[in-house]
Enzyme design. Structure first.
Site, PDB file in Angstrom:
ATOM      1  N   ARG A 129       6.648   3.583   3.843  1.00  0.00           N
ATOM      2  CA  ARG A 129       7.112   4.129   3.554  1.00  0.00           C
ATOM      3  C   ARG A 129       7.419   4.724   1.548  1.00  0.00           C
ATOM      4  O   ARG A 129       7.494   5.558   1.311  1.00  0.00           O
ATOM      5  CB  ARG A 129       8.811   3.737   3.129  1.00  0.00           C
ATOM      6  CG  ARG A 129       9.198   3.785   5.021  1.00  0.00           C
ATOM      7  CD  ARG A 129      10.272   2.519   5.820  1.00  0.00           C
ATOM      8  NE  ARG A 129       9.749   1.435   6.058  1.00  0.00           N
ATOM      9  CZ  ARG A 129       8.999   0.738   6.795  1.00  0.00           C
ATOM     10  NH1 ARG A 129       9.016   2.163   7.713  1.00  0.00           N
ATOM     11  NH2 ARG A 129       7.735  -0.367   6.352  1.00  0.00           N
ATOM     12  N   THR A 130       7.802   3.779   0.761  1.00  0.00           N
ATOM     13  CA  THR A 130       7.294   3.561  -1.107  1.00  0.00           C
ATOM     14  C   THR A 130       6.022   4.762  -0.891  1.00  0.00           C
ATOM     15  O   THR A 130       6.394   5.552  -1.807  1.00  0.00           O
ATOM     16  CB  THR A 130       7.937   2.879  -0.940  1.00  0.00           C
ATOM     17  OG1 THR A 130       8.386   1.413  -0.287  1.00  0.00           O
ATOM     18  CG2 THR A 130       7.948   2.653  -2.959  1.00  0.00           C
TER      19      THR A 130
ATOM     20  N   LYS B  22     -13.000  -7.927  -9.135  1.00  0.00           N
ATOM     21  CA  LYS B  22     -13.570  -8.786  -9.665  1.00  0.00           C
ATOM     22  C   LYS B  22     -13.780  -9.599 -10.700  1.00  0.00           C
ATOM     23  O   LYS B  22     -13.634  -9.982 -11.943  1.00  0.00           O
ATOM     24  CB  LYS B  22     -14.565  -7.482 -10.108  1.00  0.00           C
ATOM     25  CG  LYS B  22     -15.276  -6.604  -9.276  1.00  0.00           C
ATOM     26  CD  LYS B  22     -16.336  -5.520  -9.986  1.00  0.00           C
ATOM     27  CE  LYS B  22     -16.500  -4.213  -9.153  1.00  0.00           C
ATOM     28  NZ  LYS B  22     -16.613  -2.981  -9.870  1.00  0.00           N
TER      29      LYS B  22
ATOM     30  N   ARG C 262       3.786  -1.794  -7.544  1.00  0.00           N
ATOM     31  CA  ARG C 262       4.161  -2.552  -6.161  1.00  0.00           C
ATOM     32  C   ARG C 262       3.424  -3.525  -6.470  1.00  0.00           C
ATOM     33  O   ARG C 262       2.184  -3.786  -6.435  1.00  0.00           O
ATOM     34  CB  ARG C 262       4.027  -2.616  -5.500  1.00  0.00           C
ATOM     35  CG  ARG C 262       4.451  -2.821  -3.996  1.00  0.00           C
ATOM     36  CD  ARG C 262       4.989  -2.646  -2.530  1.00  0.00           C
ATOM     37  NE  ARG C 262       6.380  -1.560  -2.800  1.00  0.00           N
ATOM     38  CZ  ARG C 262       7.090  -2.020  -1.374  1.00  0.00           C
ATOM     39  NH1 ARG C 262       6.599  -2.350  -0.079  1.00  0.00           N
ATOM     40  NH2 ARG C 262       7.951  -1.210  -1.389  1.00  0.00           N
TER      41      ARG C 262
ATOM     42  N   HIS D  22      14.188  -2.853  -6.514  1.00  0.00           N
ATOM     43  CA  HIS D  22      13.672  -2.505  -5.920  1.00  0.00           C
ATOM     44  C   HIS D  22      14.564  -0.515  -6.373  1.00  0.00           C
ATOM     45  O   HIS D  22      14.720  -0.397  -4.975  1.00  0.00           O
ATOM     46  CB  HIS D  22      13.191  -2.513  -4.063  1.00  0.00           C
ATOM     47  CG  HIS D  22      12.016  -1.811  -3.434  1.00  0.00           C
ATOM     48  ND1 HIS D  22      12.068  -0.272  -4.274  1.00  0.00           N
ATOM     49  CD2 HIS D  22      11.817  -1.431  -2.888  1.00  0.00           C
ATOM     50  CE1 HIS D  22      10.936   0.236  -2.863  1.00  0.00           C
ATOM     51  NE2 HIS D  22      11.705  -0.213  -2.379  1.00  0.00           N
TER      52      HIS D  22
HETATM   53  N1   CP Z   1      11.721   0.105   2.366  1.00  0.00           N
HETATM   54  C1   CP Z   1      10.353   0.213   2.220  1.00  0.00           C
HETATM   55  O1   CP Z   1      10.094  -0.421   0.879  1.00  0.00           O
HETATM   56  O2   CP Z   1       8.886   0.373   2.350  1.00  0.00           O
HETATM   57  P1   CP Z   1       7.729   0.166   2.406  1.00  0.00           P
HETATM   58  O3   CP Z   1       7.785  -1.363   1.895  1.00  0.00           O
HETATM   59  O4   CP Z   1       6.893   0.177   3.354  1.00  0.00           O
HETATM   60  O5   CP Z   1       7.141   0.856   1.478  1.00  0.00           O
END
Ligand code: CP
Length: 306
Positions: free
Chosen positions: A58-59, A87, A108, A136
């Site tokens: 999603r993100t 590397k 992330r 988040h």
């Molecule tokens: N909600 C969320 O962060 O989903 P993903 O881990 O798929 O990005």
């Protein structure tokens, strides 16, 4: 008119209430374009650099969609093995490359604090797409936007956050924001996955009240929202502990039938919400995932400057 002046999106605690309201208002303006009804060139010629050291559906994809719906483009990788990190190149050097190639960085990582670390190194805006069990913040804006769309308000909404409150970064961000807006929060978890003390201290410092319990039955009849979270297998050092706890809460149609609540989940879900909830009026988690597009369009438009 309010000028949104945050350079980076690292923690929801960096947002004032007015900043959050501004992004929620802006998001609603992008609903149609997010659904491919109309076009925008507001970020034409701009590039979002995506550095993902942890998996995502999603993100990553909603940010990519948001950028492209605004006429911009994306570059990046998911997983260290898709870049020269494999590397031995450092994250610091990698982020300097992204600074050279893109107009904003979306990161992330499994370690808490990495997004902040990178934001101190580069001169382009940095967005935290999840840092370990830390924060988040963009998910929180999506969650608030979803609540606002469903109820027209956030104040006094009765919401239970249930599941892995220890490692679940979405809950860590969301609880703070819900508190600012005056929602009534219930934290429901097994003892081993209680919400960390530092998060509770942050709430207490802001004089935000909350209620903790192990038993959903204590509150289910009073709820407007049941916000379910996944038990985060990848954060457990002891797999046996995960196996013992993983089925702590299972939400199915039978449990919620007749209640006046909606079910939200940041997703991915494993088995904590039974698929028999999917085709009911209670399911708002797929709409919540869609809301990622207009909300992330609003964020990108306001941090990437022309
Ligand atoms: N909600 C969320 O962060 O989903 P993903 O881990 O798929 O990005």
């Amino acid at each position: 008119m309010k000028i949104f002046d945050l350079k980076n999106v690292i923690s929801i605690k960096d947002f004032k209430k007015e900043d959050i309201k501004f992004i929620l208002d802006e998001s609603s303006k992008f609903e149609k374009i997010a659904k491919s009804q109309g076009t925008s060139n507001e970020l034409s010629g701009k590039i979002l650099g995506i550095m993902f050291f942890e998996a995502s559906t999603r993100t990553r994809l909603s940010f990519e969609t948001a950028m492209k719906r605004l006429g911009g483009d994306c570059i990046g990788f998911t997983g260290s093995d898709e870049s020269s990190v494999i590397k031995g190149e450092t994250i610091a050097d990698t982020s300097k490359m992204f600074e050279s190639y893109s107009d904003a960085i979306l990161i992330r990582h499994s370690l808490e604090g990495v997004a902040k670390f990178i934001s101190d190194l580069v001169n382009v805006p940095v967005v935290n797409a999840g840092d370990g069990a830390g924060q988040h913040p963009t998910q929180t804006l999506i969650d608030l936007y979803t609540i606002k769309k469903e109820f027209g308000k956030i104040k006094n909404i009765n919401i239970a956050l249930i599941g892995d409150l220890k490692y679940g970064r979405t809950v860590h961000s969301l609880s703070y924001a819900l508190g600012i807006f005056g929602a009534k929060m219930h934290f429901i978890s097994p003892n081993e996955l209680k919400i960390p003390d530092e998060i509770l201290h942050d709430l207490e410092k802001k004089k935000i009240s909350y209620h903790e319990t192990h038993d959903l039955k204590d509150v289910i009849d009073d709820l407007d929202i049941l916000y379910v979270t996944r038990i985060q297998k990848e954060r457990f050092s002891d797999v046996e502990e995960y196996e013992r706890i993983k089925g702590a809460y299972l939400i199915d149609k039978n449990l919620i039938e007749g209640k006046s609540l909606i079910v939200m989940h940041p997703l991915p879900r494993i088995d904590e919400i039974n698929h028999d909830v999917d085709n009911t009026k209670y399911n708002k988690y797929f709409k919540q995932a869609f809301n990622g597009v207009p909300v992330r369009m609003a964020i990108l438009k306001n941090i990437i400057k022309h």
